[in-house]
Design a protein around this motif. Structure first.
Motif, PDB file in Angstrom:
ATOM      1  N   HIS A  39       1.053  -1.049  -0.523  1.00  0.00           N
ATOM      2  CA  HIS A  39       0.219   0.406  -0.221  1.00  0.00           C
ATOM      3  C   HIS A  39       1.015   1.358   0.097  1.00  0.00           C
ATOM      4  CE1 HIS A  39      -3.116   2.236   1.058  1.00  0.00           C
ATOM      5  NE2 HIS A  39      -2.885   3.249   1.835  1.00  0.00           N
ATOM      6  N   ILE A  40       0.749   2.080  -1.243  1.00  0.00           N
ATOM      7  CA  ILE A  40       1.440   2.901  -0.736  1.00  0.00           C
ATOM      8  C   ILE A  40       0.281   4.379  -0.434  1.00  0.00           C
ATOM      9  CG2 ILE A  40       3.342   4.422  -2.819  1.00  0.00           C
ATOM     10  CD1 ILE A  40       3.696   1.181  -2.344  1.00  0.00           C
ATOM     11  N   PHE A  41       1.780   5.262   0.507  1.00  0.00           N
ATOM     12  CA  PHE A  41       0.330   6.617   1.176  1.00  0.00           C
ATOM     13  C   PHE A  41       1.663   7.975   0.910  1.00  0.00           C
ATOM     14  CE2 PHE A  41       1.915   4.103   3.991  1.00  0.00           C
ATOM     15  CZ  PHE A  41       2.580   4.383   5.031  1.00  0.00           C
ATOM     16  N   GLU A  42       2.624   7.392   0.978  1.00  0.00           N
ATOM     17  CA  GLU A  42       3.443   8.821   1.017  1.00  0.00           C
ATOM     18  C   GLU A  42       3.668   9.145  -0.291  1.00  0.00           C
ATOM     19  OE1 GLU A  42       8.058   9.460   3.721  1.00  0.00           O
ATOM     20  OE2 GLU A  42       7.010   7.688   3.699  1.00  0.00           O
ATOM     21  N   GLU A  43       3.849  10.326  -0.144  1.00  0.00           N
ATOM     22  CA  GLU A  43       3.511  11.156  -1.491  1.00  0.00           C
ATOM     23  C   GLU A  43       5.224  10.750  -2.131  1.00  0.00           C
ATOM     24  OE1 GLU A  43       2.933  13.487  -4.752  1.00  0.00           O
ATOM     25  OE2 GLU A  43       1.861  13.039  -2.366  1.00  0.00           O
ATOM     26  N   ARG A  44       5.604  11.068  -1.338  1.00  0.00           N
ATOM     27  CA  ARG A  44       7.416  10.882  -2.599  1.00  0.00           C
ATOM     28  C   ARG A  44       7.824   9.344  -3.150  1.00  0.00           C
ATOM     29  NH1 ARG A  44      12.668   9.956   1.060  1.00  0.00           N
ATOM     30  NH2 ARG A  44      11.544   9.227   2.890  1.00  0.00           N
ATOM     31  N   TYR A  45       6.632   8.252  -2.602  1.00  0.00           N
ATOM     32  CA  TYR A  45       6.758   7.158  -3.261  1.00  0.00           C
ATOM     33  C   TYR A  45       5.370   6.963  -3.844  1.00  0.00           C
ATOM     34  CZ  TYR A  45      10.254   5.786  -0.488  1.00  0.00           C
ATOM     35  OH  TYR A  45      11.418   6.499   0.613  1.00  0.00           O
ATOM     36  N   ILE A 115      15.974  13.005  -3.900  1.00  0.00           N
ATOM     37  CA  ILE A 115      15.320  13.822  -4.320  1.00  0.00           C
ATOM     38  C   ILE A 115      14.355  13.894  -5.560  1.00  0.00           C
ATOM     39  CG2 ILE A 115      13.680  15.667  -3.440  1.00  0.00           C
ATOM     40  CD1 ILE A 115      16.269  16.693  -1.971  1.00  0.00           C
ATOM     41  N   PRO A 116      12.784  13.876  -5.448  1.00  0.00           N
ATOM     42  CA  PRO A 116      12.007  12.757  -4.512  1.00  0.00           C
ATOM     43  C   PRO A 116      11.786  11.718  -4.063  1.00  0.00           C
ATOM     44  CG  PRO A 116      10.467  13.483  -6.323  1.00  0.00           C
ATOM     45  CD  PRO A 116      12.400  13.663  -6.683  1.00  0.00           C
ATOM     46  N   TYR A 117      12.576  10.693  -4.568  1.00  0.00           N
ATOM     47  CA  TYR A 117      13.105   9.442  -4.302  1.00  0.00           C
ATOM     48  C   TYR A 117      14.063   9.252  -4.576  1.00  0.00           C
ATOM     49  CZ  TYR A 117      10.983   8.716  -9.075  1.00  0.00           C
ATOM     50  OH  TYR A 117      10.466   8.185 -10.503  1.00  0.00           O
TER      51      TYR A 117
END
Length: 217
Positions: A39-45, A115-117
């Protein structure tokens, strides 16, 4: 070709790219042939998955090093799972439900983006050791011990039992045990992933199973 017919497009993915996005996680090791729901919830991911889906869908799943909770900048291990997003659902809030299929393992050579990942140059690693009679015997011995441990712990290992019925390759059996045997710590799983020879992978798992057999008997 008639105007109504779409133009044929050939996309060669036989040689995966050397640069891939990196998804560092604190509690997951991705093994070859493993299906990993996330489950992907963090903005950068969420941004990473968005970009990944627009590209070739390859990514690396790397375990964070022990002590990451206290580290000013948590760092992942250099070796991790190499996989491809095979299913993705975007939710109304912008989060994603995805499934990553493990294709192999990769070692980070250098990071090209933070950045961002993170993105990194990687080399894919092949395991050493063919499907020899000796390896098959070693795998059979490992499976026998595994079944003994699971028999002493009824109710656990249903998914692993299913894998053992379907797999024959010593390498695949080793990875199935490493991925699904419930008593392995996350760092024990990581150590098995990092091993380059199937013989040593099987020996490592067998040693851990013997430890648990001694404890349970």
């Amino acid at each position: 070709m008639s105007p109504e017919e779409p133009e044929f497009e050939f996309i060669d993915q036989s040689q995966p790219p050397r640069e891939i996005p990196i998804f560092p996680l604190p509690n997951v090791v991705l093994f070859p042939n493993m299906a990993l729901p996330l489950h992907i919830f963090e903005e950068r991911y969420r941004r990473m998955i968005h970009d990944c889906l627009k590209s070739d869908r390859y990514l690396g799943i790397l375990l964070l090093r022990k002590g990451w909770e206290e580290a000013a900048e948590p760092l992942p291990h250099d070796v991790g799972g190499f996989g491809q997003v095979v299913r993705a659902v975007k939710l109304p809030a912008g989060n994603y439900e995805i499934v990553v299929r493990g294709l192999g393992k990769a070692r980070v050579l250098s990071y090209t983006q933070e950045i961002p990942y993170r993105r990194a140059l990687v080399e894919l690693q092949e395991d050493e050791g063919d499907d020899s009679a000796d390896l098959r015997a070693q795998a059979a011995s490992m499976v026998e011990r595994l079944r003994k441990v699971l028999a002493l712990r009824p109710g656990l290992g249903a998914e692993l039992h299913a894998h053992l019925k379907l797999l024959a390759s010593p390498r695949d059996l080793a990875y199935a045990a490493a991925a699904h045997y419930p008593d392995l710590t996350i760092y024990e799983r990581q150590s098995i992933l990092e091993v380059r020879t199937v013989k040593t992978q099987l020996a490592t798992i067998t040693r851990l199973l013997n430890r648990d057999l001694a404890r349970l008997n």
